[in-house]
Scaffold this motif. Structure first.
Motif, PDB file in Angstrom:
ATOM      1  N   MET A  34       0.811  -1.216   0.000  1.00 42.45           N
ATOM      2  CA  MET A  34       0.000   0.000   0.000  1.00 42.45           C
ATOM      3  C   MET A  34       0.851   1.275   0.000  1.00 42.45           C
ATOM      4  O   MET A  34       0.502   2.260  -0.658  1.00 42.45           O
ATOM      5  CB  MET A  34      -0.940   0.008   1.209  1.00 42.45           C
ATOM      6  N   PHE A  35       1.976   1.223   0.732  1.00 44.67           N
ATOM      7  CA  PHE A  35       2.763   2.445   0.879  1.00 44.67           C
ATOM      8  C   PHE A  35       4.075   2.429   0.099  1.00 44.67           C
ATOM      9  O   PHE A  35       4.827   3.399   0.143  1.00 44.67           O
ATOM     10  CB  PHE A  35       3.042   2.707   2.359  1.00 44.67           C
ATOM     11  N   GLY A  36       4.360   1.321  -0.583  1.00 49.57           N
ATOM     12  CA  GLY A  36       5.545   1.274  -1.430  1.00 49.57           C
ATOM     13  C   GLY A  36       6.862   1.245  -0.684  1.00 49.57           C
ATOM     14  O   GLY A  36       7.908   1.558  -1.250  1.00 49.57           O
ATOM     15  N   VAL A  37       6.830   0.864   0.600  1.00 49.54           N
ATOM     16  CA  VAL A  37       8.069   0.729   1.365  1.00 49.54           C
ATOM     17  C   VAL A  37       8.829  -0.484   0.837  1.00 49.54           C
ATOM     18  O   VAL A  37       8.234  -1.525   0.548  1.00 49.54           O
ATOM     19  CB  VAL A  37       7.757   0.565   2.872  1.00 49.54           C
ATOM     20  N   SER A  38      10.145  -0.371   0.703  1.00 55.40           N
ATOM     21  CA  SER A  38      10.925  -1.506   0.198  1.00 55.40           C
ATOM     22  C   SER A  38      10.773  -2.698   1.133  1.00 55.40           C
ATOM     23  O   SER A  38      10.630  -2.519   2.348  1.00 55.40           O
ATOM     24  CB  SER A  38      12.403  -1.134   0.071  1.00 55.40           C
ATOM     25  N   PRO A  39      10.785  -3.920   0.598  1.00 57.28           N
ATOM     26  CA  PRO A  39      10.596  -5.103   1.446  1.00 57.28           C
ATOM     27  C   PRO A  39      11.554  -5.174   2.629  1.00 57.28           C
ATOM     28  O   PRO A  39      11.156  -5.518   3.750  1.00 57.28           O
ATOM     29  CB  PRO A  39      10.822  -6.265   0.480  1.00 57.28           C
ATOM     30  N   THR A  40      12.826  -4.822   2.404  1.00 59.27           N
ATOM     31  CA  THR A  40      13.804  -4.909   3.489  1.00 59.27           C
ATOM     32  C   THR A  40      13.510  -3.922   4.599  1.00 59.27           C
ATOM     33  O   THR A  40      13.569  -4.257   5.790  1.00 59.27           O
ATOM     34  CB  THR A  40      15.223  -4.656   2.943  1.00 59.27           C
ATOM     35  N   VAL A  41      13.169  -2.674   4.245  1.00 57.58           N
ATOM     36  CA  VAL A  41      12.840  -1.658   5.250  1.00 57.58           C
ATOM     37  C   VAL A  41      11.533  -2.005   5.956  1.00 57.58           C
ATOM     38  O   VAL A  41      11.394  -1.797   7.166  1.00 57.58           O
ATOM     39  CB  VAL A  41      12.764  -0.261   4.600  1.00 57.58           C
ATOM     40  N   ALA A  42      10.574  -2.562   5.214  1.00 58.06           N
ATOM     41  CA  ALA A  42       9.308  -2.976   5.824  1.00 58.06           C
ATOM     42  C   ALA A  42       9.555  -4.056   6.876  1.00 58.06           C
ATOM     43  O   ALA A  42       8.981  -4.014   7.982  1.00 58.06           O
ATOM     44  CB  ALA A  42       8.351  -3.494   4.750  1.00 58.06           C
ATOM     45  N   VAL A  43      10.411  -5.012   6.560  1.00 61.80           N
ATOM     46  CA  VAL A  43      10.734  -6.089   7.509  1.00 61.80           C
ATOM     47  C   VAL A  43      11.441  -5.529   8.731  1.00 61.80           C
ATOM     48  O   VAL A  43      11.089  -5.838   9.879  1.00 61.80           O
ATOM     49  CB  VAL A  43      11.595  -7.172   6.826  1.00 61.80           C
ATOM     50  N   GLY A  44      12.473  -4.712   8.517  1.00 60.62           N
ATOM     51  CA  GLY A  44      13.231  -4.155   9.633  1.00 60.62           C
ATOM     52  C   GLY A  44      12.376  -3.315  10.558  1.00 60.62           C
ATOM     53  O   GLY A  44      12.446  -3.437  11.787  1.00 60.62           O
ATOM     54  N   THR A  45      11.533  -2.453   9.979  1.00 61.64           N
ATOM     55  CA  THR A  45      10.672  -1.587  10.779  1.00 61.64           C
ATOM     56  C   THR A  45       9.642  -2.408  11.552  1.00 61.64           C
ATOM     57  O   THR A  45       9.363  -2.136  12.724  1.00 61.64           O
ATOM     58  CB  THR A  45       9.968  -0.563   9.874  1.00 61.64           C
ATOM     59  N   ASP A  46       9.083  -3.431  10.901  1.00 60.23           N
ATOM     60  CA  ASP A  46       8.088  -4.253  11.582  1.00 60.23           C
ATOM     61  C   ASP A  46       8.715  -5.060  12.714  1.00 60.23           C
ATOM     62  O   ASP A  46       8.073  -5.289  13.739  1.00 60.23           O
ATOM     63  CB  ASP A  46       7.409  -5.201  10.587  1.00 60.23           C
ATOM     64  N   LEU A  47       9.964  -5.497  12.558  1.00 59.99           N
ATOM     65  CA  LEU A  47      10.625  -6.232  13.638  1.00 59.99           C
ATOM     66  C   LEU A  47      10.809  -5.346  14.869  1.00 59.99           C
ATOM     67  O   LEU A  47      10.594  -5.788  16.005  1.00 59.99           O
ATOM     68  CB  LEU A  47      11.985  -6.758  13.156  1.00 59.99           C
ATOM     69  N   ALA A  48      11.198  -4.088  14.653  1.00 65.86           N
ATOM     70  CA  ALA A  48      11.320  -3.157  15.777  1.00 65.86           C
ATOM     71  C   ALA A  48       9.951  -2.900  16.406  1.00 65.86           C
ATOM     72  O   ALA A  48       9.812  -2.818  17.637  1.00 65.86           O
ATOM     73  CB  ALA A  48      11.946  -1.846  15.299  1.00 65.86           C
ATOM     74  N   PHE A  49       8.932  -2.796  15.569  1.00 66.68           N
ATOM     75  CA  PHE A  49       7.547  -2.632  16.010  1.00 66.68           C
ATOM     76  C   PHE A  49       7.126  -3.826  16.874  1.00 66.68           C
ATOM     77  O   PHE A  49       6.551  -3.664  17.958  1.00 66.68           O
ATOM     78  CB  PHE A  49       6.668  -2.519  14.759  1.00 66.68           C
ATOM     79  N   ALA A  50       7.451  -5.043  16.413  1.00 63.56           N
ATOM     80  CA  ALA A  50       7.072  -6.254  17.144  1.00 63.56           C
ATOM     81  C   ALA A  50       7.807  -6.359  18.472  1.00 63.56           C
ATOM     82  O   ALA A  50       7.227  -6.761  19.483  1.00 63.56           O
ATOM     83  CB  ALA A  50       7.355  -7.488  16.284  1.00 63.56           C
ATOM     84  N   ALA A  51       9.094  -6.001  18.489  1.00 64.88           N
ATOM     85  CA  ALA A  51       9.866  -6.085  19.732  1.00 64.88           C
ATOM     86  C   ALA A  51       9.261  -5.198  20.811  1.00 64.88           C
ATOM     87  O   ALA A  51       9.191  -5.577  21.989  1.00 64.88           O
ATOM     88  CB  ALA A  51      11.319  -5.683  19.471  1.00 64.88           C
ATOM     89  N   ALA A  52       8.783  -4.021  20.410  1.00 63.14           N
ATOM     90  CA  ALA A  52       8.185  -3.091  21.374  1.00 63.14           C
ATOM     91  C   ALA A  52       6.838  -3.595  21.884  1.00 63.14           C
ATOM     92  O   ALA A  52       6.581  -3.609  23.096  1.00 63.14           O
ATOM     93  CB  ALA A  52       8.027  -1.709  20.730  1.00 63.14           C
ATOM     94  N   THR A  53       5.981  -4.032  20.966  1.00 61.88           N
ATOM     95  CA  THR A  53       4.638  -4.434  21.375  1.00 61.88           C
ATOM     96  C   THR A  53       4.640  -5.767  22.130  1.00 61.88           C
ATOM     97  O   THR A  53       3.877  -5.939  23.085  1.00 61.88           O
ATOM     98  CB  THR A  53       3.718  -4.543  20.142  1.00 61.88           C
ATOM     99  N   LYS A  54       5.500  -6.698  21.725  1.00 65.34           N
ATOM    100  CA  LYS A  54       5.518  -8.002  22.385  1.00 65.34           C
ATOM    101  C   LYS A  54       6.134  -7.933  23.780  1.00 65.34           C
ATOM    102  O   LYS A  54       5.838  -8.773  24.635  1.00 65.34           O
ATOM    103  CB  LYS A  54       6.268  -9.021  21.515  1.00 65.34           C
ATOM    104  N   SER A  55       6.983  -6.934  24.027  1.00 64.98           N
ATOM    105  CA  SER A  55       7.557  -6.786  25.366  1.00 64.98           C
ATOM    106  C   SER A  55       6.459  -6.518  26.390  1.00 64.98           C
ATOM    107  O   SER A  55       6.454  -7.096  27.485  1.00 64.98           O
ATOM    108  CB  SER A  55       8.569  -5.632  25.378  1.00 64.98           C
ATOM    109  N   ALA A  56       5.514  -5.643  26.023  1.00 65.45           N
ATOM    110  CA  ALA A  56       4.395  -5.350  26.924  1.00 65.45           C
ATOM    111  C   ALA A  56       3.540  -6.598  27.141  1.00 65.45           C
ATOM    112  O   ALA A  56       3.098  -6.883  28.259  1.00 65.45           O
ATOM    113  CB  ALA A  56       3.552  -4.215  26.351  1.00 65.45           C
ATOM    114  N   GLY A  57       3.321  -7.363  26.080  1.00 64.99           N
ATOM    115  CA  GLY A  57       2.535  -8.590  26.189  1.00 64.99           C
ATOM    116  C   GLY A  57       3.194  -9.617  27.093  1.00 64.99           C
ATOM    117  O   GLY A  57       2.522 -10.318  27.866  1.00 64.99           O
ATOM    118  N   THR A  58       4.520  -9.706  27.017  1.00 66.70           N
ATOM    119  CA  THR A  58       5.242 -10.666  27.853  1.00 66.70           C
ATOM    120  C   THR A  58       5.107 -10.325  29.332  1.00 66.70           C
ATOM    121  O   THR A  58       4.940 -11.223  30.180  1.00 66.70           O
ATOM    122  CB  THR A  58       6.729 -10.693  27.466  1.00 66.70           C
ATOM    123  N   LEU A  59       5.185  -9.055  29.658  1.00 66.14           N
ATOM    124  CA  LEU A  59       5.032  -8.639  31.057  1.00 66.14           C
ATOM    125  C   LEU A  59       3.672  -9.047  31.606  1.00 66.14           C
ATOM    126  O   LEU A  59       3.555  -9.533  32.740  1.00 66.14           O
ATOM    127  CB  LEU A  59       5.215  -7.124  31.172  1.00 66.14           C
TER     128      LEU A  59
END
Length: 257
Positions: A34-59
């Motif tokens: 949808m936004f034309g972000v390169s696959p590599t940048v999309a993956v990297g950004t989403d991994l940082a996104f997941a690390a932040a959100t899953k940390s709260a879930g783990t607690l």
């Protein structure tokens, strides 16, 4: 700040809260298509996104006592070295190279399809395993298999940012069919925190994280996940999962063709 990214973060968070499916299955294809972000940048950004959100879930799961730390440990034995090795491989081959980006695009499509299979057939596979206790692994064989699964998931997550959600949870159900749903969710989220953190650090090293994009996505996702979690019981699960599986199949086809 781009409001479109905030709204996208909210929409993905809402679906994650409603269905429990990992955000990577939705966020990475969304950023790419949808936004034309390169696959590599999309993956990297989403991994940082997941690390932040899953940390709260783990607690939250740790507070409730719904994390099997012995299983988390075995998964991490395989997943964390695999994430490091995969990062070095991406660096060697050129993670931002257009051809590597195309390989990552196909990897995302394959991971999305694995998520669809997990969505549609998880309960049937669990029922079959429970009905055939002689097929269940025990002791050392189970521990070794868990480490191997962790390595495979670590590689998959580092390349595509997808796999630590529905796919990982489904594999846990097959290997440990006696775990409660809460323990499956808690264990799956807990091992994903160090995995996505290391994979995200690797992508930061590769220069494939868009930090401004990450912040705007988080602004939308936090309220989205909260609302989705609260509304989950009011929406029929079969309908949600069917719609989600259909959508993900279409996304995978679009990414390939």
């Amino acid at each position: 700040m781009d409001l479109h990214y905030v709204i996208s973060g909210f929409a993905v968070g809402l679906l994650v809260g409603l269905t429990g499916v990992g955000g990577g299955s939705l966020m990475t294809p969304l950023l790419t298509l949808m936004f034309g972000v390169s696959p590599t940048v999309a993956v990297g950004t989403d991994l940082a996104f997941a690390a932040a959100t899953k940390s709260a879930g783990t607690l939250a799961h740790r507070f409730r006592g719904t994390v099997r730390w012995d299983i988390v440990r075995h998964l991490c034995y395989g997943a964390l070295p695999a994430a490091l090795f995969t990062t070095l491989a991406l660096k060697s081959f050129g993670a931002l190279d257009q051809q590597i980006g195309q390989v990552i695009r196909y990897s995302i499509a394959g991971s999305v399809l694995l998520t669809v299979v997990a969505l549609l057939f998880r309960s049937r596979m669990q029922a079959w395993v429970i009905a055939h206790p002689e097929k269940q692994l025990q002791g050392t064989a189970l521990a070794v298999t868990t480490v191997i699964v962790g390595a495979l998931l670590g590689t998959l997550v580092t390349i595509s940012s997808i796999g630590a959600g529905a796919v990982g949870a489904t594999i846990l159900v097959l290997l440990y069919p006696r775990l409660s749903p809460a323990e499956i969710a808690g264990t799956d989220i807990a091992y994903a925190v160090p995995l996505t953190a290391i994979a995200a650090a690797g992508h930061w090293y590769l220069g494939s994280i868009n930090w401004e994009l990450l912040v705007t996505l988080l602004l939308g996702s936090v309220p989205g996940i909260t609302i989705g979690s609260l509304a989950a019981r009011a929406v029929p699960e079969k309908i949600l999962r069917g719609l989600l599986a259909t959508t993900l199949t279409g996304i995978a086809a679009k990414m390939v063709f």
